[in-house]
Design a protein around this motif. Structure first.
Motif, PDB file in Angstrom:
ATOM      1  N   LYS A   1      29.473 -10.356  54.461  1.00 23.41           N
ATOM      2  CA  LYS A   1      29.264  -9.564  53.252  1.00 23.41           C
ATOM      3  C   LYS A   1      28.356 -10.337  52.306  1.00 23.41           C
ATOM      4  CE  LYS A   1      33.832  -7.494  53.359  1.00 23.41           C
ATOM      5  NZ  LYS A   1      35.121  -7.416  52.667  1.00 23.41           N
ATOM      6  N   PRO A   2      27.573  -9.639  51.507  1.00 17.91           N
ATOM      7  CA  PRO A   2      26.739 -10.359  50.536  1.00 17.91           C
ATOM      8  C   PRO A   2      27.624 -11.058  49.506  1.00 17.91           C
ATOM      9  CG  PRO A   2      26.538  -7.984  50.257  1.00 17.91           C
ATOM     10  CD  PRO A   2      27.345  -8.214  51.488  1.00 17.91           C
TER      11      PRO A   2
ATOM     12  N   TYR B   1      18.984 -23.976  67.931  1.00 19.42           N
ATOM     13  CA  TYR B   1      19.789 -23.452  66.815  1.00 19.42           C
ATOM     14  C   TYR B   1      18.909 -23.246  65.587  1.00 19.42           C
ATOM     15  CZ  TYR B   1      23.251 -23.179  63.128  1.00 19.42           C
ATOM     16  OH  TYR B   1      23.986 -22.776  62.054  1.00 19.42           O
ATOM     17  N   ARG B   2      18.093 -24.240  65.234  1.00 20.79           N
ATOM     18  CA  ARG B   2      17.246 -24.123  64.039  1.00 20.79           C
ATOM     19  C   ARG B   2      16.255 -22.973  64.170  1.00 20.79           C
ATOM     20  NH1 ARG B   2      17.424 -29.896  64.056  1.00 20.79           N
ATOM     21  NH2 ARG B   2      15.535 -29.962  65.314  1.00 20.79           N
ATOM     22  N   VAL B   3      15.671 -22.805  65.349  1.00 21.95           N
ATOM     23  CA  VAL B   3      14.689 -21.728  65.554  1.00 21.95           C
ATOM     24  C   VAL B   3      15.369 -20.365  65.440  1.00 21.95           C
ATOM     25  CG1 VAL B   3      13.182 -20.651  67.268  1.00 21.95           C
ATOM     26  CG2 VAL B   3      13.102 -23.120  66.919  1.00 21.95           C
ATOM     27  N   LEU B   4      16.529 -20.217  66.092  1.00 21.38           N
ATOM     28  CA  LEU B   4      17.227 -18.933  66.066  1.00 21.38           C
ATOM     29  C   LEU B   4      17.775 -18.627  64.678  1.00 21.38           C
ATOM     30  CD1 LEU B   4      19.059 -19.176  69.489  1.00 21.38           C
ATOM     31  CD2 LEU B   4      17.114 -17.711  68.911  1.00 21.38           C
ATOM     32  N   ARG B   5      18.201 -19.666  63.956  1.00 20.48           N
ATOM     33  CA  ARG B   5      18.705 -19.472  62.604  1.00 20.48           C
ATOM     34  C   ARG B   5      17.578 -19.011  61.684  1.00 20.48           C
ATOM     35  NH1 ARG B   5      23.533 -18.463  60.815  1.00 20.48           N
ATOM     36  NH2 ARG B   5      24.098 -19.543  58.943  1.00 20.48           N
ATOM     37  N   ALA B   6      16.410 -19.646  61.821  1.00 21.51           N
ATOM     38  CA  ALA B   6      15.258 -19.268  60.996  1.00 21.51           C
ATOM     39  C   ALA B   6      14.799 -17.849  61.310  1.00 21.51           C
ATOM     40  CB  ALA B   6      14.112 -20.250  61.217  1.00 21.51           C
ATOM     41  N   ALA B   7      14.966 -17.418  62.564  1.00 19.24           N
ATOM     42  CA  ALA B   7      14.566 -16.063  62.957  1.00 19.24           C
ATOM     43  C   ALA B   7      15.642 -15.029  62.609  1.00 19.24           C
ATOM     44  CB  ALA B   7      14.277 -16.023  64.451  1.00 19.24           C
ATOM     45  N   GLY B   8      16.800 -15.491  62.137  1.00 27.41           N
ATOM     46  CA  GLY B   8      17.872 -14.564  61.746  1.00 27.41           C
ATOM     47  C   GLY B   8      18.629 -13.978  62.914  1.00 27.41           C
ATOM     48  N   ARG B   9      18.622 -14.672  64.050  1.00 23.75           N
ATOM     49  CA  ARG B   9      19.279 -14.144  65.246  1.00 23.75           C
ATOM     50  C   ARG B   9      20.735 -14.592  65.387  1.00 23.75           C
ATOM     51  NH1 ARG B   9      14.703 -12.124  65.383  1.00 23.75           N
ATOM     52  NH2 ARG B   9      13.747 -11.282  67.261  1.00 23.75           N
ATOM     53  N   LEU B  10      21.192 -15.550  64.622  1.00 23.27           N
ATOM     54  CA  LEU B  10      22.555 -16.049  64.799  1.00 23.27           C
ATOM     55  C   LEU B  10      23.571 -15.389  63.878  1.00 23.27           C
ATOM     56  CD1 LEU B  10      21.956 -19.855  65.324  1.00 23.27           C
ATOM     57  CD2 LEU B  10      22.340 -18.087  67.021  1.00 23.27           C
ATOM     58  N   ASP B  11      23.165 -14.411  63.094  1.00 25.11           N
ATOM     59  CA  ASP B  11      24.076 -13.717  62.183  1.00 25.11           C
ATOM     60  C   ASP B  11      24.691 -12.518  62.866  1.00 25.11           C
ATOM     61  OD1 ASP B  11      23.294 -15.533  60.278  1.00 25.11           O
ATOM     62  OD2 ASP B  11      21.707 -14.240  59.510  1.00 25.11           O
ATOM     63  N   ARG B  12      25.567 -12.773  63.825  1.00 28.25           N
ATOM     64  CA  ARG B  12      26.153 -11.670  64.589  1.00 28.25           C
ATOM     65  C   ARG B  12      27.150 -10.869  63.781  1.00 28.25           C
ATOM     66  NH1 ARG B  12      27.478 -14.470  70.228  1.00 28.25           N
ATOM     67  NH2 ARG B  12      25.356 -14.735  70.935  1.00 28.25           N
ATOM     68  N   HIS B  13      27.984 -11.553  62.991  1.00 25.93           N
ATOM     69  CA  HIS B  13      29.074 -10.850  62.318  1.00 25.93           C
ATOM     70  C   HIS B  13      28.656 -10.219  61.001  1.00 25.93           C
ATOM     71  CE1 HIS B  13      29.206 -14.896  60.620  1.00 25.93           C
ATOM     72  NE2 HIS B  13      29.800 -14.370  59.573  1.00 25.93           N
ATOM     73  N   ARG B  14      27.448 -10.387  60.586  1.00 22.34           N
ATOM     74  CA  ARG B  14      26.913  -9.787  59.365  1.00 22.34           C
ATOM     75  C   ARG B  14      27.859  -9.997  58.184  1.00 22.34           C
ATOM     76  NH1 ARG B  14      22.203  -9.787  61.103  1.00 22.34           N
ATOM     77  NH2 ARG B  14      21.654  -8.322  62.713  1.00 22.34           N
TER      78      ARG B  14
END
Length: 137
Positions: free
Chosen positions: A93-94, A78-91
């Motif tokens: 809003k800013p 989880y930490r590795v994928l989060r740091a790589a930005g891979r877990l933001d599927r739903h994008r």
């Protein structure tokens, strides 16, 4: 020990300096641990996720164990994928934090509204109590 007094430091500090003399200054730095994952392992986790994008990080972890890719815990994956930005599927809003608030149709603060409601209820209650009390006489 005259030297220590002359320097104005404690004896313990002097002996600590003496023990560390000639060594690298790593008394406050991070020392590598055996359980830290290496860069190639991080890359393997990200690559495996890219080939299986529909799997969650927990399932992905056990799939990597079965396929002999990398042996890591789900938390590490989880930490590795989060740091790589891979877990933001739903994008998401800013955030609009700090841009100000547009209040529409709000009359007064919530605290004032609550106190008004309380006053109305308590006044009603007193009136009913007074009616009942007078009726009993």
């Amino acid at each position: 020990m005259k030297f220590v007094k002359w320097l104005g430091i404690a004896r313990a500090k002097f002996y600590e300096w003496r023990r560390r003399y000639g060594k690298l200054n790593e008394h406050n730095g991070k020392t590598p641990r055996d359980h830290w994952i290496e860069p190639w392992e991080r890359q393997a986790i990200v690559d495996y996720f890219d080939t299986h994008p529909l799997e969650g990080y927990r399932r992905l972890t056990f799939m990597m164990l079965d396929d002999d890719v990398v042996a890591v815990s789900p938390a590490t994956a989880y930490r590795v994928l989060r740091a790589a930005g891979r877990l933001d599927r739903h994008r998401p809003k800013p955030s609009k934090k700090g841009t100000g608030v547009a209040r529409v149709g709000r009359r007064g603060s919530a605290r004032r509204r609550r106190s008004r409601r309380w006053r109305r209820r308590s006044a009603r209650g007193r009136r009913w109590f007074a009616k009942d009390w007078r009726a009993g006489l």
